[in-house]
Design an enzyme around this catalytic site. Structure first.
Site, PDB file in Angstrom:
ATOM      1  N   ASN A 179      -6.333   7.576   5.458  1.00 17.89           N
ATOM      2  CA  ASN A 179      -6.715   6.785   4.387  1.00 17.89           C
ATOM      3  C   ASN A 179      -7.323   5.404   5.031  1.00 17.89           C
ATOM      4  O   ASN A 179      -7.824   4.676   4.016  1.00 17.89           O
ATOM      5  CB  ASN A 179      -5.447   6.303   3.776  1.00 17.89           C
ATOM      6  CG  ASN A 179      -4.687   7.338   2.693  1.00 17.89           C
ATOM      7  OD1 ASN A 179      -5.440   8.263   2.138  1.00 17.89           O
ATOM      8  ND2 ASN A 179      -3.357   7.228   2.688  1.00 17.89           N
ATOM      9  N   HIS A 232       0.940  -1.198   0.173  1.00 13.98           N
ATOM     10  CA  HIS A 232      -0.150  -0.090  -0.073  1.00 13.98           C
ATOM     11  C   HIS A 232       0.813   1.147  -0.157  1.00 13.98           C
ATOM     12  O   HIS A 232       0.696   2.072  -0.867  1.00 13.98           O
ATOM     13  CB  HIS A 232      -0.898   0.103   1.204  1.00 13.98           C
ATOM     14  CG  HIS A 232      -2.051   1.021   1.081  1.00 13.98           C
ATOM     15  ND1 HIS A 232      -1.470   2.459   1.690  1.00 13.98           N
ATOM     16  CD2 HIS A 232      -3.197   1.173   0.869  1.00 13.98           C
ATOM     17  CE1 HIS A 232      -2.722   3.110   1.544  1.00 13.98           C
ATOM     18  NE2 HIS A 232      -3.628   2.442   1.144  1.00 13.98           N
ATOM     19  N   CYS A 233       1.948   1.234   0.775  1.00 12.73           N
ATOM     20  CA  CYS A 233       2.895   2.263   0.818  1.00 12.73           C
ATOM     21  C   CYS A 233       2.333   3.810   1.544  1.00 12.73           C
ATOM     22  O   CYS A 233       3.291   4.574   1.575  1.00 12.73           O
ATOM     23  CB  CYS A 233       3.365   2.783  -0.473  1.00 12.73           C
ATOM     24  SG  CYS A 233       4.546   1.191  -1.255  1.00 12.73           S
ATOM     25  N   ASP A 234       1.075   3.765   1.886  1.00 15.72           N
ATOM     26  CA  ASP A 234       0.615   5.068   2.581  1.00 15.72           C
ATOM     27  C   ASP A 234      -0.623   4.712   3.604  1.00 15.72           C
ATOM     28  O   ASP A 234      -1.464   5.209   3.564  1.00 15.72           O
ATOM     29  CB  ASP A 234       0.044   6.058   1.447  1.00 15.72           C
ATOM     30  CG  ASP A 234      -0.031   7.457   1.822  1.00 15.72           C
ATOM     31  OD1 ASP A 234       0.550   7.614   3.043  1.00 15.72           O
ATOM     32  OD2 ASP A 234      -0.792   8.127   1.456  1.00 15.72           O
ATOM     33  N   VAL A 235      -0.350   3.934   4.569  1.00 15.11           N
ATOM     34  CA  VAL A 235      -1.122   3.492   5.473  1.00 15.11           C
ATOM     35  C   VAL A 235      -1.243   4.237   6.507  1.00 15.11           C
ATOM     36  O   VAL A 235      -0.434   4.553   7.231  1.00 15.11           O
ATOM     37  CB  VAL A 235      -0.841   1.809   6.096  1.00 15.11           C
ATOM     38  CG1 VAL A 235      -1.946   1.647   7.208  1.00 15.11           C
ATOM     39  CG2 VAL A 235      -0.648   0.775   5.147  1.00 15.11           C
TER      40      VAL A 235
END
Length: 218
Positions: free
Chosen positions: A57, A50-53
């Site tokens: 979000n 995911h890289c943007d938890v």
């Protein structure tokens, strides 16, 4: 989403009068988010990081079911990437999820050093003095177990962090315990309704519906 983001419910309470987030509800949201990440990491046939938890979000629908969003930075990657390099791996998502758990338990803003601050609270035995005001009356044994899980997610070495499958399993165990003891900071019924299943954030996400969400987001 009708109820906005998890970030708003934790950090932007003033003037908006949001519904409270008792401990049981927080654990359910965390478990659903963990399941969504576990699906991305292990069950899609092509691993997705995911890289943007982060709490901003994680969207909440009218039934408080968590929906994982913000796939703009997501990437494909094999599970055997070198964890000692600067390359993002699924264990990067695990660390970010640990920060989400820390926010859920303390209500602290996700500043750069939150992980270090939270681990210090746990190891120093002062977490009980730093809990979010909405869960101070909750079952502290459950809080302690959730905090220990968050601490493991925040391990500096990626290889020492649990997988999201293991994280989801532990959180679901805590949710079941809270369901059995609703008078101890829980709620009588926090299970998702049938109409909430079949989506990325739900506990019974189907491959087809998850694929649609991921494809449109990447």
């Amino acid at each position: 989403m009708r109820r906005g983001t998890l970030y708003e419910h934790i950090h932007e309470k003033e003037g908006k009068n949001p519904s409270p987030l008792p401990l049981a509800r927080r654990l359910k949201i965390a478990a659903e988010t963990a399941e969504a990440l576990a699906f991305l990491h292990h069950d899609t046939g092509m691993q997705i990081i995911h890289c943007d938890v982060k709490t901003a979000n994680i969207l909440l629908d009218e039934n408080w079911t968590a929906k994982l969003s913000g796939f703009g930075a997501s990437r494909l990657g094999p599970e055997d990437l070198d964890s000692k390099s600067n390359t993002l791996t699924e264990k990067s998502d695990v660390h970010s999820f640990g920060v989400v758990l820390a926010e859920l338990l303390t209500g602290l803003e996700p500043q750069r050093n939150l992980a270090k601050v939270f681990v210090g609270l746990v190891e120093g035995g002062t977490l009980d003095k730093s809990l979010d005001e909405e869960i101070v009356e909750g079952n502290f044994d459950i809080v302690r177990k959730a905090a220990d899980l968050a601490k493991r997610c925040l391990k500096p070495k990626a290889e020492e962090r649990p997988s999201m499958k293991d994280v989801a399993a532990e959180l679901n165990g805590l949710v079941r315990t809270m369901e059995q003891h609703p008078s101890e900071g829980g709620e009588a019924d926090i299970s998702p309704s049938p109409k909430d299943t079949g989506n990325l954030g739900g506990s019974s996400a189907s491959s087809a519906s998850v694929g649609d969400i991921i494809t449109s987001a990447l």
